[in-house]
Design an enzyme around this catalytic site. Structure first.
Site, short mmCIF file in Angstrom:
data_model
loop_
_atom_site.label_atom_id
_atom_site.label_comp_id
_atom_site.label_asym_id
_atom_site.label_seq_id
_atom_site.Cartn_x
_atom_site.Cartn_y
_atom_site.Cartn_z
CD GLU A 39 -12.21 -44.57 -31.06
OE1 GLU A 39 -11.37 -43.75 -30.79
OE2 GLU A 39 -12.77 -44.46 -32.36
CG LEU A 40 -11.40 -44.73 -21.62
CD1 LEU A 40 -12.64 -45.44 -20.74
CD2 LEU A 40 -10.09 -45.28 -21.02
CG ASP A 41 -13.11 -41.20 -20.69
OD1 ASP A 41 -14.06 -41.64 -20.49
OD2 ASP A 41 -11.75 -41.13 -20.38
CD GLU A 42 -11.47 -40.00 -28.18
OE1 GLU A 42 -12.09 -39.06 -28.60
OE2 GLU A 42 -10.45 -39.87 -27.98
N GLY A 75 -9.29 -40.75 -19.34
CA GLY A 75 -8.81 -42.04 -18.62
C GLY A 75 -8.89 -41.60 -17.09
#
Length: 278
Positions: free
Chosen positions: A219-222, A194
């Site tokens: 999915e954020l930063d995944e 994040g």
């Protein structure tokens, strides 16, 4: 089998590299991992190929069926990949990509730069790269993304590079370009996902800062990690020092990831990237 097939059709094998990796956490009765996955990359010269390309493609498909494998065939050299670089206000990654491409280190065409701010237009102008601005708010985000997608498809862009683009792409946008969006995150993921990772790292008193280039997913930063790098820091470093040191990691890490993608050295399997050496 694959290298023998290519050789028999007049292709010269330039490089053949194989890797294997554990694919799940299932454990058998002896306490050992029960399954491994085999990956292979073959680089070949087809300048003296003796048959039409579709013949080779059909024969490769037949081998895949026979051995229960999957394949992807890229006829490199037909055309250079086209890239769109997404930026906001930070310019270090943009400069690095443009300079490396001009020096011939990135085998691609940079079709355009896309931003939500006017601030970096002068950088794009320096390299005669079209610069398109789409101001984004909460109310117009999806509408602006549709305009961006239309522009990208109109110009036949193959790869999107988020060079410190400070907007979170919508799930529908990411789904549309699976494994075609490379993002640079300014931390050593999975740590400090994040926003404001340098501030979070400073609060925790970390002794290393890092950068991670990965494919963007819903999915954020995944997303699957392509490249990472780190640098030592100490309690003497304040947040500004971490940001300054991190910039070097970010631009190098992102460029290396983009080059690996352009060179077809990445195989994505589930949540992982298998990245073959140059």
């Amino acid at each position: 089998a694959f290298s023998h097939l290519l050789f028999s059709r007049g292709c010269g094998i330039v490089d053949c590299t194989s890797e294997s990796s554990e694919i799940d956490a299932k454990v058998d009765k002896r306490g050992q991992h029960s399954r491994r996955m085999f990956f292979q990359r073959i680089l070949f010269d087809y300048s003296n190929v003796s048959v039409e390309r579709d013949v080779i493609e059909d024969e490769i498909n037949d081998l895949c069926v026979r051995f229960g494998m999957e394949s992807q065939l890229s006829w490199g050299g037909d055309k250079r990949r086209r890239i769109a670089i997404f930026v906001s206000k930070y310019d270090h990654c943009l400069w690095e990509l443009l300079l490396r491409q001009r020096a011939g280190e990135l085998d691609c065409e940079i079709a355009m730069a896309i931003s939500n701010h006017e601030k970096l237009r002068h950088v794009a102008d320096t390299f005669d790269i079209p610069y398109h601005v789409f101001p984004i708010t909460k109310d117009n985000k999806l509408e602006q993304e549709e305009k961006q997608i239309s522009l990208i498809e109109q110009h036949n862009v193959d790869l999107l590079v988020l060079a410190r683009y400070m907007q979170i792409l919508s799930p529908s946008f990411c789904s549309r370009f699976q494994n075609q969006i490379i993002n640079i995150h300014h931390s050593f993921l999975p740590a400090f996902r994040g926003g404001s990772p340098y501030h979070k790292a400073h609060e925790r008193g970390v002794k290393l800062v890092g950068a991670t280039a990965h494919y963007a997913t819903t999915e954020l930063d995944e997303g699957p990690i392509i490249e990472q790098d780190i640098m030592r820091v100490s309690h003497r470093d304040d947040v500004k020092d971490l940001v300054r040191k991190g910039r070097t990691l970010e631009k190098t890490c992102l460029t290396n990831a983009v080059k690996a993608h352009l060179d077809d050295r990445i195989i994505t399997h589930r949540s992982k990237c298998i990245v073959f050496a140059e």
